[in-house]
Write an enzyme that holds these catalytic residues in place. Structure first.
Site, mmCIF file in Angstrom:
data_model
loop_
_atom_site.group_PDB
_atom_site.id
_atom_site.type_symbol
_atom_site.label_atom_id
_atom_site.label_comp_id
_atom_site.label_asym_id
_atom_site.label_seq_id
_atom_site.Cartn_x
_atom_site.Cartn_y
_atom_site.Cartn_z
ATOM 1 N N ASN A 2 -0.154 -15.072 -12.171
ATOM 2 C CA ASN A 2 -0.317 -13.709 -12.690
ATOM 3 C C ASN A 2 -1.009 -12.815 -11.669
ATOM 4 O OD1 ASN A 2 -2.490 -15.407 -13.426
ATOM 5 N ND2 ASN A 2 -3.113 -14.105 -15.106
ATOM 6 N N GLU A 59 5.147 -16.042 -15.005
ATOM 7 C CA GLU A 59 6.564 -16.417 -15.170
ATOM 8 C C GLU A 59 7.478 -15.393 -14.504
ATOM 9 O OE1 GLU A 59 4.181 -16.241 -17.435
ATOM 10 O OE2 GLU A 59 4.654 -17.373 -19.249
ATOM 11 N N CYS A 76 4.521 -14.774 -23.040
ATOM 12 C CA CYS A 76 4.539 -13.547 -23.856
ATOM 13 C C CYS A 76 5.989 -13.156 -24.157
ATOM 14 C CB CYS A 76 3.807 -12.424 -23.125
ATOM 15 S SG CYS A 76 4.758 -11.679 -21.801
ATOM 16 N N CYS A 80 2.889 -11.089 -15.360
ATOM 17 C CA CYS A 80 2.698 -12.489 -15.762
ATOM 18 C C CYS A 80 3.263 -13.433 -14.707
ATOM 19 C CB CYS A 80 3.425 -12.768 -17.070
ATOM 20 S SG CYS A 80 2.744 -11.926 -18.496
ATOM 21 N N GLU A 102 -2.748 -9.190 -11.569
ATOM 22 C CA GLU A 102 -3.280 -8.122 -12.434
ATOM 23 C C GLU A 102 -3.569 -6.840 -11.657
ATOM 24 O OE1 GLU A 102 -6.529 -9.864 -14.695
ATOM 25 O OE2 GLU A 102 -5.085 -10.964 -15.933
ATOM 26 N N CYS A 130 8.123 -12.029 -21.158
ATOM 27 C CA CYS A 130 8.572 -13.137 -20.298
ATOM 28 C C CYS A 130 9.708 -13.910 -20.961
ATOM 29 C CB CYS A 130 7.415 -14.073 -19.970
ATOM 30 S SG CYS A 130 6.283 -13.341 -18.767
HETATM 31 N N1 THU Z 1 -0.233 -14.286 -18.774
HETATM 32 C C1 THU Z 1 0.727 -14.876 -18.010
HETATM 33 O O1 THU Z 1 0.755 -14.730 -16.785
HETATM 34 N N2 THU Z 1 1.645 -15.651 -18.640
HETATM 35 C C2 THU Z 1 1.608 -15.976 -19.946
HETATM 36 O O2 THU Z 1 2.447 -16.744 -20.393
HETATM 37 C C3 THU Z 1 0.553 -15.433 -20.811
HETATM 38 C C4 THU Z 1 -0.300 -14.388 -20.198
HETATM 39 C C5 THU Z 1 -1.261 -13.496 -18.076
HETATM 40 C C6 THU Z 1 -1.162 -12.014 -18.202
HETATM 41 C C7 THU Z 1 -2.594 -11.601 -17.905
HETATM 42 O O3 THU Z 1 -2.761 -11.517 -16.497
HETATM 43 C C8 THU Z 1 -3.431 -12.758 -18.421
HETATM 44 O O4 THU Z 1 -2.536 -13.843 -18.557
HETATM 45 C C9 THU Z 1 -4.111 -12.492 -19.737
HETATM 46 O O5 THU Z 1 -3.212 -11.991 -20.663
#
Ligand code: THU
Length: 156
Positions: free
Chosen positions: A58, A71, A108, A69, A60, A111
Site C-alpha cells: 500500500n 492489491e 476492499c 491498496c 498512502e 480492489c
Molecule cells: N489496504 C490495502 O492495501 N489492502 C487491503 O486489502 C485493505 C486495506 C490498505 C489501504 C490503506 O493504506 C490501509 O490499508 C488502511 O486502510
C-alpha cells in the site's frame, strides 16, 4: 476445507508449496509499504503464468483518498511491466504493529472490482489467497468469488 472453490486452512503449515511461497513474498512486501498514516502495512504478491512474481504494497498519501491498496499497486505493476500477462494467483497479507492481524485481510471493494476486471480480461481464473499474520488462510479459486453480481463491461 469448506468446498472446492473456497478452501480454508488453519495455518501456513497446511498450505501447498506454491501457496506458501507466494504468501511469504507477500509478507516480505509489507516491508515496502508506505503507510505512515494508517500504519497498517499490506503486501501483495502476484504469480504470473510465466513464473514471474510481482510485488505490491500500500502506498498512502497525506490526502487520504489518494491512498492506493497493495492489491491494485501490484496489479497495475503487472499491467505496466508485462501487459497482457496472465495472473495465476495473488496472495495478500498485512502487518499491524499495534494489534496482530489474526484474521485474513479482506480486500476492499474497489480492489475486488479491479481483480475481477483483470480476471475477466485474461479469461482464466486467478486464485486469491488472503491471510493475516496468524490464524486461518482462505484461498478462493477465482477472484469472481469475492464480488458476487459485479459490475462489468456487459452493462456498457
Ligand atoms: N489496504 C490495502 O492495501 N489492502 C487491503 O486489502 C485493505 C486495506 C490498505 C489501504 C490503506 O493504506 C490501509 O490499508 C488502511 O486502510
Amino acid at each position: 476445507m469448506e468446498n472446492k472453490d473456497i478452501q480454508i486452512y488453519s495455518g501456513r503449515s497446511e498450505l501447498s508449496k506454491s501457496h506458501a511461497a507466494l504468501v511469504k513474498i507477500g509478507e516480505e512486501a509489507t516491508a515496502d509499504a508506505y503507510a505512515p498514516y494508517s500504519k497498517f502495512y499490506v503486501g501483495a504478491a502476484i504469480l504470473l503464468e510465466d513464473g514471474n512474481i510481482v510485488k505490491g504494497s500500500n502506498f498512502e498519501n497525506a490526502s487520504y483518498p489518494l491512498c492506493l491498496c497493495a492489491e491494485r499497486v501490484a496489479l497495475a505493476s503487472v499491467h505496466s511491466q508485462q501487459p497482457g500477462a496472465i495472473v495465476k494467483m495473488i496472495a495478500v497479507t498485512a502487518k499491524n504493529p499495534r494489534k496482530k492481524v489474526s484474521e485474513p485481510v479482506a480486500p476492499c471493494g474497489a480492489c475486488r472490482q479491479v481483480l475481477c476486471e483483470y480476471e475477466k480480461k485474461q479469461g482464466t481464473p486467478m486464485e486469491v489467497i488472503i491471510c493475516g499474520e496468524t490464524g486461518k488462510i482462505v484461498v478462493f479459486k477465482s477472484a469472481a468469488q469475492l464480488l458476487p453480481m459485479a459490475f462489468d463491461h456487459t452493462f456498457l
